[in-house]
Enzyme design. Structure first.
Site, PDB file in Angstrom:
ATOM      1  N   GLN A 194      -8.884  -0.531  -6.539  1.00  0.00           N
ATOM      2  CA  GLN A 194      -8.819  -1.796  -5.796  1.00  0.00           C
ATOM      3  C   GLN A 194      -8.453  -2.971  -6.691  1.00  0.00           C
ATOM      4  O   GLN A 194      -8.430  -4.112  -6.229  1.00  0.00           O
ATOM      5  CB  GLN A 194     -10.169  -2.076  -5.136  1.00  0.00           C
ATOM      6  CG  GLN A 194     -10.514  -1.121  -4.011  1.00  0.00           C
ATOM      7  CD  GLN A 194      -9.719  -1.409  -2.749  1.00  0.00           C
ATOM      8  OE1 GLN A 194      -9.224  -2.517  -2.552  1.00  0.00           O
ATOM      9  NE2 GLN A 194      -9.575  -0.408  -1.905  1.00  0.00           N
ATOM     10  N   CYS A 215     -12.235   4.949   4.997  1.00  0.00           N
ATOM     11  CA  CYS A 215     -12.432   6.394   5.058  1.00  0.00           C
ATOM     12  C   CYS A 215     -13.626   6.701   5.965  1.00  0.00           C
ATOM     13  O   CYS A 215     -13.693   7.740   6.581  1.00  0.00           O
ATOM     14  CB  CYS A 215     -12.705   6.974   3.681  1.00  0.00           C
ATOM     15  SG  CYS A 215     -11.763   6.182   2.396  1.00  0.00           S
TER      16      CYS A 215
HETATM   17  N1  PLP Z   1     -11.354   4.555  -4.916  1.00  0.00           N
HETATM   18  C1  PLP Z   1     -11.371   3.406  -4.233  1.00  0.00           C
HETATM   19  C2  PLP Z   1     -12.137   2.250  -4.787  1.00  0.00           C
HETATM   20  C3  PLP Z   1     -10.674   3.287  -3.024  1.00  0.00           C
HETATM   21  O1  PLP Z   1     -10.700   2.146  -2.352  1.00  0.00           O
HETATM   22  C4  PLP Z   1      -9.954   4.413  -2.533  1.00  0.00           C
HETATM   23  C5  PLP Z   1      -9.243   4.364  -1.249  1.00  0.00           C
HETATM   24  O2  PLP Z   1      -9.505   3.552  -0.392  1.00  0.00           O
HETATM   25  C6  PLP Z   1      -9.960   5.591  -3.296  1.00  0.00           C
HETATM   26  C7  PLP Z   1     -10.661   5.624  -4.473  1.00  0.00           C
HETATM   27  C8  PLP Z   1      -9.199   6.795  -2.843  1.00  0.00           C
HETATM   28  O3  PLP Z   1      -7.835   6.610  -3.086  1.00  0.00           O
HETATM   29  P1  PLP Z   1      -6.754   7.456  -2.259  1.00  0.00           P
HETATM   30  O4  PLP Z   1      -6.810   6.964  -0.858  1.00  0.00           O
HETATM   31  O5  PLP Z   1      -5.457   7.146  -2.930  1.00  0.00           O
HETATM   32  O6  PLP Z   1      -7.112   8.889  -2.381  1.00  0.00           O
END
Ligand code: PLP
Length: 378
Positions: A160, A317
Site C-alpha cells: 500500500q 478481500c
Molecule cells: N498486502 C496488502 C497490504 C494489500 O493491501 C494487499 C491487497 O490488497 C495484498 C497484500 C495482496 O496483494 P495482491 O492482491 O496483489 O495479492
C-alpha cells in the site's frame, strides 16, 4: 491502470510472445525487457536488480517472504496484528506470535520487543496498512529487531506504500519487501519481493529455476513491463499526486465529519483543534476511514453503489463476509461500531468531481439507513 502502463504492456500482448527463457532473438528481446523492468523496480524500491524477484502479486510475495523463511530456517515467526491476511495467516498457521497495535494502528514497540528472542527468524511489519492507512515506524521496528532478535530477517509488506511513500528510503532497513503492481497503476496479478543479497529463502514454486531459483515459472512479461512503467510514472509525479490526493481526501473526510452527526474518523482523536491534514500525518494520502454509529456498512455500500460510489467496508478481500475487520479489532474499535466501518480510497486518477459526488451521496444515504435502523441495544 496508468496510461503509461497500458502503452508499455500492449506490444507484449499483441506482438511479442516469446518466452524469455528461450535462446532465439525474440526470446532475447523478452529477456531484455525483463532486465529493464528489473532495473526500474530496483531503482524504485532501493534495491539491486539481482534482489528483485518477480511474483504474481502481493500475496505471493508475502507468502514467499514468510513461508520461504520458515521453510529454510525454521524458528519462530512474528508479525503485527494489523497485517494483511497474506502475512497474518501464514504466521499464525505456523504457530507464530502476533504483536498488538495502539488505537492509532501503530505497532506496539514494547510489545514487539517482548515477543522477540533469539529463536525468532522473521519479523513482518507492514509499511502502510490497507484498511486505515497507518504508516508504521519501520526504522524503529528495525532497531528493536536488531537488538532483541539479531538473526531475524525483517519483512515489510509495502503493497500500500508505493503510491504515497518513498519506499526506497523507508523500507531500507528491511531484508524483504513486498509490492504489488495494481496498487500503483499497474495490472493485477504481478508484483515483486525484494530479497536482499545474502537473505536465503526456500522457494515456494519450484520448476524451471527462473528468478535465480527463487521463484519458478515463466514470468508474466507483459505484466512486469507494465508494472515497471507504472512504477516509473508513479514515482515521477508522486510528490504532486500525494499533495493533491491528500487535499482531496481531507476535503472528503472533513466534509463528511461536518455533515454527518456522530461520524467517527477511525483511529484519530475526534475533536482536537489541529486541522485535519495535520491529524492525518501518520496515514497515507489515499485512504479515509470512518465508523458510522447506527449504520451497517453492508447496507450502506449497497446504497452507495446505486449512485456510483464504490466504497469498501473492511479490506476488499474480506468485504462480503460479515466478519468485522481484524484491523479494527486490533485497534480496539468496538465490535458493533466496526460493523459500520467505511473505507474510502482515492488514487492518482481521483478527481474533485469524485469527492463532490461522494459528499453529495453519503450524508442522505446514511440518514436514510439511520431512519430505518432498529434502536441499538444499550
Ligand atoms: N498486502 C496488502 C497490504 C494489500 O493491501 C494487499 C491487497 O490488497 C495484498 C497484500 C495482496 O496483494 P495482491 O492482491 O496483489 O495479492
Amino acid at each position: 491502470m496508468r496510461p503509461e502502463a497500458v502503452a508499455a504492456m500492449l506490444p507484449w500482448l499483441t506482438e511479442h510472445h516469446a518466452n524469455p527463457s528461450g535462446a532465439h532473438r525474440p526470446a532475447r528481446e523478452a529477456r531484455r525487457a525483463l532486465d529493464d523492468a528489473r532495473e526500474i523496480m530496483a531503482e524504485v524500491l532501493g534495491a539491486r536488480p539481482g534482489e528483485i524477484v518477480f511474483t504474481s502479486g502481493g500475496t505471493e510475495a508475502d507468502n514467499l517472504a514468510v513461508l520461504g523463511t520458515a521453510d529454510r530456517h525454521g524458528g519462530v515467526l512474528v508479525c503485527g496484528a494489523t497485517e494483511h491476511h497474506a502475512v497474518l495467516d501464514p504466521v499464525v498457521g505456523r504457530g507464530g506470535r502476533v504483536v498488538g497495535v495502539g488505537p492509532d494502528g501503530v505497532v506496539d514497540l514494547d510489545g514487539l520487543a517482548a515477543a522477540l528472542d533469539p529463536d525468532v527468524t522473521l519479523v513482518s511489519v507492514m509499511l502502510a496498512n490497507n484498511e486505515v492507512g497507518t504508516i508504521q515506524p519501520l526504522a524503529a521496528v528495525a532497531d528493536v529487531v536488531r537488538t532483541a532478535a539479531p538473526a531475524a530477517r525483517l519483512h515489510t509488506d509495502a503493497v500500500q506504500a508505493v503510491s504515497w511513500l518513498d519506499v526506497a528510503a523507508l523500507a531500507a532497513p528491511a531484508d524483504l519487501v513486498s509490492v504489488s503492481a495494481h496498487k500503483f497503476g499497474g495490472p493485477k496479478g504481478v508484483g515483486v519481493l525484494v530479497v536482499r543479497d545474502g537473505v536465503d529463502l526456500a522457494p515456494r514454486q519450484i520448476g524451471g529455476g527462473q528468478e535465480r531459483e527463487r521463484r519458478g515459472g515463466t514470468p508474466n512479461v507483459a505484466g512486469i513491463v507494465a508494472m515497471a512503467a507504472a512504477a516509473e510514472a508513479c514515482v515521477a509525479d508522486r510528490s504532486t499526486t500525494v499533495a493533491r490526493v491528500a487535499a482531496l481526501r481531507d476535503r472528503l473526510v472533513d466534509g463528511l465529519l461536518a455533515a454527518i452527526p456522530g461520524l467517527l474518523e477511525t483511529g484519530l482523536e475526534i475533536g482536537v483543534d489541529e486541522p485535519g491534514a495535520t491529524r492525518r500525518r501518520g496515514r497515507v494520502a489515499g485512504i479515509g476511514h470512518l465508523c458510522i454509529p447506527g449504520v451497517e456498512s453492508e447496507a450502506l455500500l449497497f446504497l452507495l453503489e446505486q449512485q456510483e460510489v464504490y466504497a469498501s467496508a473492511a479490506s476488499s478481500c474480506a468485504s462480503g463476509a460479515m466478519e468485522p475487520s481484524h484491523v479494527l479489532a486490533a485497534m480496539g474499535v468496538d465490535r458493533r461500531l466496526a460493523f459500520g466501518s467505511l473505507r474510502l480510497s482515492l488514487g492518482w486518477s481521483s478527481t474533485a468531481a469524485d469527492v463532490d459526488l461522494a459528499l453529495a451521496v453519503l450524508p442522505p444515504a446514511i440518514d436514510r439507513l439511520r431512519q430505518f435502523a432498529a434502536p441499538t441495544p444499550a
